[in-house]
Enzyme design. Structure first.
Site, PDB file in Angstrom:
ATOM      1  CB  CYS A  76     -10.856  -2.222   0.134  1.00  0.00           C
ATOM      2  SG  CYS A  76     -10.279  -1.563  -1.431  1.00  0.00           S
ATOM      3  CG  ASN A 127      -0.378  -0.129   2.520  1.00  0.00           C
ATOM      4  OD1 ASN A 127       0.679  -0.726   2.680  1.00  0.00           O
ATOM      5  ND2 ASN A 127      -1.035   0.412   3.521  1.00  0.00           N
ATOM      6  CB  ILE A 128       1.647   3.659  -2.287  1.00  0.00           C
ATOM      7  CG1 ILE A 128       2.481   2.430  -2.693  1.00  0.00           C
ATOM      8  CG2 ILE A 128       2.461   4.946  -2.435  1.00  0.00           C
ATOM      9  CD1 ILE A 128       2.808   2.354  -4.181  1.00  0.00           C
ATOM     10  CD  GLU A 129      -1.580   4.831   4.524  1.00  0.00           C
ATOM     11  OE1 GLU A 129      -1.121   5.672   5.319  1.00  0.00           O
ATOM     12  OE2 GLU A 129      -2.325   3.887   4.870  1.00  0.00           O
ATOM     13  CD  GLU A 150      -5.543  -5.554  -1.626  1.00  0.00           C
ATOM     14  OE1 GLU A 150      -4.693  -4.707  -1.303  1.00  0.00           O
ATOM     15  OE2 GLU A 150      -6.653  -5.625  -1.113  1.00  0.00           O
ATOM     16  CB  CYS A 157      -5.269  -1.311  -1.877  1.00  0.00           C
ATOM     17  SG  CYS A 157      -6.594  -0.563  -0.931  1.00  0.00           S
ATOM     18  CB  CYS A 172      -8.788  -4.314  -3.982  1.00  0.00           C
ATOM     19  SG  CYS A 172      -7.583  -3.004  -3.663  1.00  0.00           S
TER      20      CYS A 172
HETATM   21  N1  THU Z   1      -5.340  -1.411   2.398  1.00  0.00           N
HETATM   22  C1  THU Z   1      -4.790  -2.226   1.449  1.00  0.00           C
HETATM   23  O1  THU Z   1      -3.661  -2.007   0.996  1.00  0.00           O
HETATM   24  N2  THU Z   1      -5.514  -3.287   1.014  1.00  0.00           N
HETATM   25  C2  THU Z   1      -6.758  -3.602   1.490  1.00  0.00           C
HETATM   26  O2  THU Z   1      -7.433  -4.414   0.931  1.00  0.00           O
HETATM   27  C3  THU Z   1      -7.263  -2.937   2.701  1.00  0.00           C
HETATM   28  C4  THU Z   1      -6.667  -1.591   2.930  1.00  0.00           C
HETATM   29  C5  THU Z   1      -4.556  -0.259   2.852  1.00  0.00           C
HETATM   30  C6  THU Z   1      -5.079   1.065   2.406  1.00  0.00           C
HETATM   31  C7  THU Z   1      -4.520   1.986   3.461  1.00  0.00           C
HETATM   32  O3  THU Z   1      -3.200   2.340   3.101  1.00  0.00           O
HETATM   33  C8  THU Z   1      -4.457   1.119   4.716  1.00  0.00           C
HETATM   34  O4  THU Z   1      -4.548  -0.221   4.266  1.00  0.00           O
HETATM   35  C9  THU Z   1      -5.565   1.390   5.709  1.00  0.00           C
HETATM   36  O5  THU Z   1      -6.807   1.330   5.098  1.00  0.00           O
END
Ligand code: THU
Length: 144
Positions: free
Chosen positions: A93, A45-47, A58, A56, A96
């Site tokens: 999520c 994941n990259i915020e 995935e 996300c 995804c």
């Molecule tokens: N996140 C994912 O990378 N994949 C998911 O299916 C659930 C959520 C990440 C997004 C965000 O960076 C962090 O988890 C919190 O939601």
């Protein structure tokens, strides 16, 4: 899937936690996507400070693969947890799941949720996204 393949997917996804960029949520996620060819595509994941551009793990893996011309997939493993500690399964999520629906057969595509190489559960996309809307739905004739 073979036991060895499952283990490789889980270990690869766990390794991706090292690359997770999650300074806002502190929730680290790693993914390993298995293409039909046997090739593995990784993701984390990259915020973002502006929040909405967060991606996300995935989707990172899918977009890496698709951007290299790969569109056929067998399975994905997703792992995640607060501060990178894997206490529970991290289900994909809704966004995804929809991305998976675009490129994968919901009847056969497998989603491995794990906390370790020995603690995992495998789901089919059809079970996590029942009656999903996909490319085939656009092929219906209008009847007009
Ligand atoms: N996140 C994912 O990378 N994949 C998911 O299916 C659930 C959520 C990440 C997004 C965000 O960076 C962090 O988890 C919190 O939601």
């Amino acid at each position: 899937m073979e036991q060895e393949t499952i283990r490789t997917l889980i270990e690869t996804a766990v390794h991706q936690l090292n690359f997770s960029y999650a300074p806002y949520s502190g929730f680290h996620v790693g993914a390993a996507l298995l293409a039909e060819s046997g090739a593995l595509y990784t993701g984390c994941n990259i915020e973002n400070a502006a929040y909405t551009p967060c991606n996300c793990a995935e989707r990172t893996a899918f977009f890496k693969a698709v951007s290299e011309g790969v569109r056929s997939f067998r399975a994905i493993c997703i792992v995640g947890g607060a501060n990178g500690i894997l206490r529970d399964y991290t289900p994909p999520c809704g966004v995804c799941r929809q991305v998976m629906m675009e490129f994968c057969d919901p009847e056969t595509f497998e989603i491995v949720l794990a906390t370790s190489p020995t603690d995992y559960r495998i789901f089919r996309l059809k079970d996590l996204l029942p009656m999903g809307f996909g490319p085939a739905n656009l092929e219906q004739t209008s009847g007009v």
